[in-house]
Design a protein around this motif. Structure first.
Motif, PDB file in Angstrom:
ATOM      1  N   UNK A  36      -0.520  11.060 -13.387  1.00 51.96           N
ATOM      2  CA  UNK A  36       0.108  10.782 -12.011  1.00 51.96           C
ATOM      3  C   UNK A  36      -0.879  10.598 -11.079  1.00 51.96           C
ATOM      4  N   UNK A  37      -1.999  11.773 -11.067  1.00 52.28           N
ATOM      5  CA  UNK A  37      -3.061  11.385 -10.204  1.00 52.28           C
ATOM      6  C   UNK A  37      -3.782  10.268 -10.831  1.00 52.28           C
ATOM      7  N   UNK A  38      -4.230   9.917 -12.058  1.00 54.74           N
ATOM      8  CA  UNK A  38      -4.845   8.510 -12.250  1.00 54.74           C
ATOM      9  C   UNK A  38      -4.145   7.484 -11.515  1.00 54.74           C
ATOM     10  N   UNK A  39      -2.721   7.614 -11.785  1.00 59.92           N
ATOM     11  CA  UNK A  39      -1.954   6.293 -11.190  1.00 59.92           C
ATOM     12  C   UNK A  39      -2.202   6.018  -9.624  1.00 59.92           C
ATOM     13  N   UNK A  40      -2.284   7.239  -8.977  1.00 59.21           N
ATOM     14  CA  UNK A  40      -2.347   7.070  -7.571  1.00 59.21           C
ATOM     15  C   UNK A  40      -3.665   6.643  -7.216  1.00 59.21           C
ATOM     16  N   UNK A  41      -4.773   7.121  -7.906  1.00 58.76           N
ATOM     17  CA  UNK A  41      -6.495   6.605  -7.835  1.00 58.76           C
ATOM     18  C   UNK A  41      -6.266   5.190  -8.131  1.00 58.76           C
ATOM     19  N   UNK A  42      -5.871   4.845  -9.220  1.00 61.52           N
ATOM     20  CA  UNK A  42      -5.772   3.223  -9.678  1.00 61.52           C
ATOM     21  C   UNK A  42      -4.977   2.560  -8.602  1.00 61.52           C
ATOM     22  N   UNK A  43      -3.853   3.097  -8.244  1.00 63.51           N
ATOM     23  CA  UNK A  43      -2.999   2.208  -7.155  1.00 63.51           C
ATOM     24  C   UNK A  43      -3.956   1.895  -5.882  1.00 63.51           C
ATOM     25  N   UNK A  44      -4.754   2.948  -5.533  1.00 59.54           N
ATOM     26  CA  UNK A  44      -5.412   2.834  -4.268  1.00 59.54           C
ATOM     27  C   UNK A  44      -6.604   1.585  -4.437  1.00 59.54           C
ATOM     28  N   UNK A  45      -7.391   1.882  -5.594  1.00 61.46           N
ATOM     29  CA  UNK A  45      -8.201   1.102  -5.671  1.00 61.46           C
ATOM     30  C   UNK A  45      -7.989  -0.613  -6.053  1.00 61.46           C
ATOM     31  N   UNK A  46      -6.740  -0.600  -6.890  1.00 64.96           N
ATOM     32  CA  UNK A  46      -6.094  -2.023  -6.990  1.00 64.96           C
ATOM     33  C   UNK A  46      -5.771  -2.849  -5.747  1.00 64.96           C
ATOM     34  N   UNK A  47      -5.007  -2.170  -4.829  1.00 64.27           N
ATOM     35  CA  UNK A  47      -4.700  -2.653  -3.401  1.00 64.27           C
ATOM     36  C   UNK A  47      -6.017  -3.059  -2.658  1.00 64.27           C
ATOM     37  N   UNK A  48      -6.852  -2.118  -2.701  1.00 67.67           N
ATOM     38  CA  UNK A  48      -8.417  -2.756  -1.869  1.00 67.67           C
ATOM     39  C   UNK A  48      -8.783  -4.051  -2.457  1.00 67.67           C
ATOM     40  N   UNK A  49      -8.406  -4.062  -3.909  1.00 64.64           N
ATOM     41  CA  UNK A  49      -9.002  -5.276  -4.679  1.00 64.64           C
ATOM     42  C   UNK A  49      -8.231  -6.480  -4.385  1.00 64.64           C
ATOM     43  N   UNK A  50      -6.908  -6.258  -4.341  1.00 65.66           N
ATOM     44  CA  UNK A  50      -6.004  -7.374  -3.794  1.00 65.66           C
ATOM     45  C   UNK A  50      -6.441  -7.905  -2.833  1.00 65.66           C
ATOM     46  N   UNK A  51      -6.929  -7.223  -1.543  1.00 55.94           N
ATOM     47  CA  UNK A  51      -7.248  -7.827  -0.318  1.00 55.94           C
ATOM     48  C   UNK A  51      -8.434  -8.574  -0.502  1.00 55.94           C
ATOM     49  N   UNK A  52      -9.464  -7.985  -1.313  1.00 52.78           N
ATOM     50  CA  UNK A  52     -11.013  -8.501  -1.432  1.00 52.78           C
ATOM     51  C   UNK A  52     -11.136  -9.727  -2.258  1.00 52.78           C
ATOM     52  N   UNK A  53     -10.021  -9.577  -2.988  1.00 52.69           N
ATOM     53  CA  UNK A  53     -10.053 -11.012  -4.133  1.00 52.69           C
ATOM     54  C   UNK A  53      -9.344 -12.166  -3.314  1.00 52.69           C
ATOM     55  N   UNK A  54      -8.549 -12.035  -2.075  1.00 53.74           N
ATOM     56  CA  UNK A  54      -8.102 -13.134  -1.654  1.00 53.74           C
ATOM     57  C   UNK A  54      -9.049 -14.179  -1.211  1.00 53.74           C
ATOM     58  N   UNK A  55     -10.307 -13.779  -0.369  1.00 54.24           N
ATOM     59  CA  UNK A  55     -11.148 -15.098  -0.003  1.00 54.24           C
ATOM     60  C   UNK A  55     -11.899 -15.389  -1.094  1.00 54.24           C
ATOM     61  N   UNK A  56     -12.244 -14.594  -2.219  1.00 54.10           N
ATOM     62  CA  UNK A  56     -12.679 -15.137  -3.212  1.00 54.10           C
ATOM     63  C   UNK A  56     -11.963 -16.441  -3.928  1.00 54.10           C
ATOM     64  N   UNK A  57     -10.557 -16.253  -4.186  1.00 55.10           N
ATOM     65  CA  UNK A  57      -9.858 -16.886  -4.787  1.00 55.10           C
ATOM     66  C   UNK A  57      -9.516 -18.196  -3.799  1.00 55.10           C
ATOM     67  N   UNK A  58      -9.428 -17.835  -2.555  1.00 60.24           N
ATOM     68  CA  UNK A  58      -9.351 -19.011  -1.606  1.00 60.24           C
ATOM     69  C   UNK A  58     -10.259 -19.957  -1.496  1.00 60.24           C
ATOM     70  N   UNK A  59     -11.444 -19.397  -1.124  1.00 62.45           N
ATOM     71  CA  UNK A  59     -12.610 -20.215  -0.828  1.00 62.45           C
ATOM     72  C   UNK A  59     -13.043 -21.013  -2.391  1.00 62.45           C
ATOM     73  N   UNK A  60     -12.964 -19.918  -3.256  1.00 59.53           N
ATOM     74  CA  UNK A  60     -13.191 -20.529  -4.892  1.00 59.53           C
ATOM     75  C   UNK A  60     -12.494 -21.668  -5.019  1.00 59.53           C
TER      76      UNK A  60
END
Lengths: 386, 127
Positions: free
Chosen positions: A151-175
């Motif tokens: 569960x703790x791992x899930x929460x941690x993974x979820x926090x990271x993944x959501x941050x990455x979702x946002x950061x990937x947006x400009x890379x995917x858009x501009x790319x």
């Protein structure tokens, strides 16, 4: 009132009644109680209560007069026994946990609390021991801890993944915009920009999978049809296999039964068995997952091409903290956790020798206890063999 | 061509999406948080408002609720990548109560441009 020749007063009558009560209470006790006499060589048992006989399977006649070490066996930790001996030599209380063996040879994790009983006037020099079979408790504890960790791992993974979702947006858009430019088709860096876009898309797929895993890991109580999400659990579990280990899957697709097994739990059980197999094979070999219906029992088998498990360890390997790995490698909780989860399903987890060498772990889940739909109402080609 | 108000608090994300929309022939106004976005929206003249869900000051839910109440409101598209506290799925499920459409981040370019066209009935012009 006529005076009794032996019990001459109310006080001694009360004392006798109390002694009788103590004797009955000690036998009614849910823990094992033993007394060893240290005035004799080899400290023989001079008393065991009923629970001791129930837990160990020995009768009083078989154990009185013998040293309690008959409970020890191959898996008993000698250093813990030595610690107990030293404490007894100093007549100090001591608490230990020890793998002990029943009369049948079945091992159990024994929680042992010993205290000296001394009275120089009465010439008493003994030890009272309280013993409890804590195997199931430890397995449940290990399961709970593993669950909390997931569960703790899930929460941690979820926090990271959501941050990455946002950061990937400009890379995917501009790319995507750069890759779409007409001059890009000719340019020497077309391959470079396409690689950026492809990798960003792959990263997006990974965050989606991690998030899915995190969600299923957190929603542990949610029981879903095995048929719907089992494939996903198997795919995730197979990621735990190192590159040198190949996985073959048989029969799983035919199980269109709507059995309600928690996907996260299935993932954990298969993951632990896969990891165990990979470790046993030193990261090289093959693992086979097979599923069949036997009557109303779902039988899952995980076999490997490793050295196998010696028969004398067949029950011990499911004990919490049992590990054949050197200290520091592996918690010894993986198989105990899997065992605890399968037991929670009302099933069993056992190990045997695989035909042709290696180990085969067998999970048997009685489905009629879980859902009346299980395996009974399949129409067409995928009907289970009943 | 559509007139679009884009509200997102992450500058890199906002600029990238704005630049994509402009390349699709749309006219884009940018706002860096929900409060600024609502102020811009009140001035009117937008066919579509695209708003992030999890933002400081006023978040996307509050933006959507307020815009949904306005007469002749623009179309509403909610976007979200989620956060550790609230997944993008939950954020967008919440948004779908008021928004006309939702998109999970990161989305690819064609997905966004098609959503914009569908919502505004506009055909993208230019390149």
């Amino acid at each position: 009132m006529k005076s009794d020749p032996v019990i001459s007063s109310d006080a001694s009558r009360a004392e006798q009644a109390l002694a009788a009560l103590l004797r009955v209470a000690v036998d009614a006790s849910p823990v094992c109680i033993t007394i060893s006499d240290l005035r004799h060589d080899d400290a023989p048992l001079i008393f065991v209560n009923d629970q001791f006989c129930r837990t160990t399977g020995h009768t009083r006649e078989q154990v009185i007069g013998r040293n309690c070490r008959f409970l020890q066996g191959e898996g008993t930790d000698r250093s813990v026994v030595a610690r107990m001996r030293e404490a007894i030599a100093r007549r100090e209380p001591v608490s230990i946990e020890l793998i002990s063996y029943k009369r049948t040879g079945e091992p159990f994790l024994n929680r042992l609390d010993l205290a000296p009983v001394r009275d120089s006037r009465l010439e008493i020099d003994a030890y009272v021991g309280v013993q409890r079979d804590i195997t199931a408790f430890r397995a449940a504890e290990a399961t709970r801890r593993e669950r909390e960790k997931m569960e703790a791992l899930g929460r941690l993974a979820s926090g990271f993944s959501h941050e990455l979702n946002n950061l990937l947006q400009p890379i995917i858009t501009y790319g995507g915009m750069l890759a779409a430019r007409p001059e890009m088709a000719e340019a020497e860096y077309a391959e470079q920009i396409n690689t950026i876009v492809d990798c960003a898309s792959a990263a997006r797929d990974i965050t989606a999978q991690v998030l899915h895993f995190a969600r299923s890991g957190v929603a542990l109580s949610e029981a879903e049809p095995l048929s719907r999400r089992r494939g996903e659990a198997i795919r995730m579990a197979s990621r735990l296999l190192p590159p040198g280990v190949s996985l073959s899957i048989e029969g799983v697709e035919d199980l269109s039964a709507a059995c309600t097994i928690d996907t996260a739990e299935l993932l954990q059980v298969l993951g632990n068995l896969f990891r165990n197999a990979a470790n046993a094979m030193d990261g090289k070999g093959s693992v086979r997952l097979a599923a069949v219906m036997e009557d109303t029992t779902l039988v899952l088998s995980v076999s490997d091409t490793g050295p196998g498990v010696p028969p004398e360890l067949w029950s011990r390997i499911f004990e919490p903290f049992f590990s054949t790995k050197p200290p520091g490698q592996g918690t010894g909780l993986g198989l105990a956790t899997a065992w605890g989860i399968v037991r929670g399903w009302g099933g069993t987890l056992t190990v045997r020798k695989r035909e042709g060498g290696g180990a085969e772990f067998i999970i048997r889940i009685p489905l009629d206890r879980r859902s009346t739909d299980c395996g009974t109402n399949n129409n067409g080609a995928h009907s289970s063999d009943r | 061509m559509a007139r679009i108000l884009l509200i997102d608090d992450m500058p890199a994300v906002r600029k990238a999406i704005a630049s994509l929309l402009r390349s699709g022939g749309h006219v884009v106004t940018e706002a860096g948080d929900g409060k600024a976005g609502l102020e811009a929206a009140r001035a009117g003249g937008f066919d579509l408002v695209i708003t992030d869900m999890l933002m400081p000051k006023r978040d996307g839910t509050s933006v959507l609720m307020e815009l949904a109440r306005t007469p002749n409101r623009p179309k509403l598209l909610a976007i979200s990548g989620g956060s550790g506290a609230l997944s993008e799925m939950d954020a967008l499920r919440l948004a779908s109560l008021t928004a006309d459409a939702t998109l999970a981040k990161p989305f690819d370019n064609a997905t966004l441009l098609q959503a914009v066209d569908r919502l505004t009935g506009a055909q993208a012009t230019g390149g």
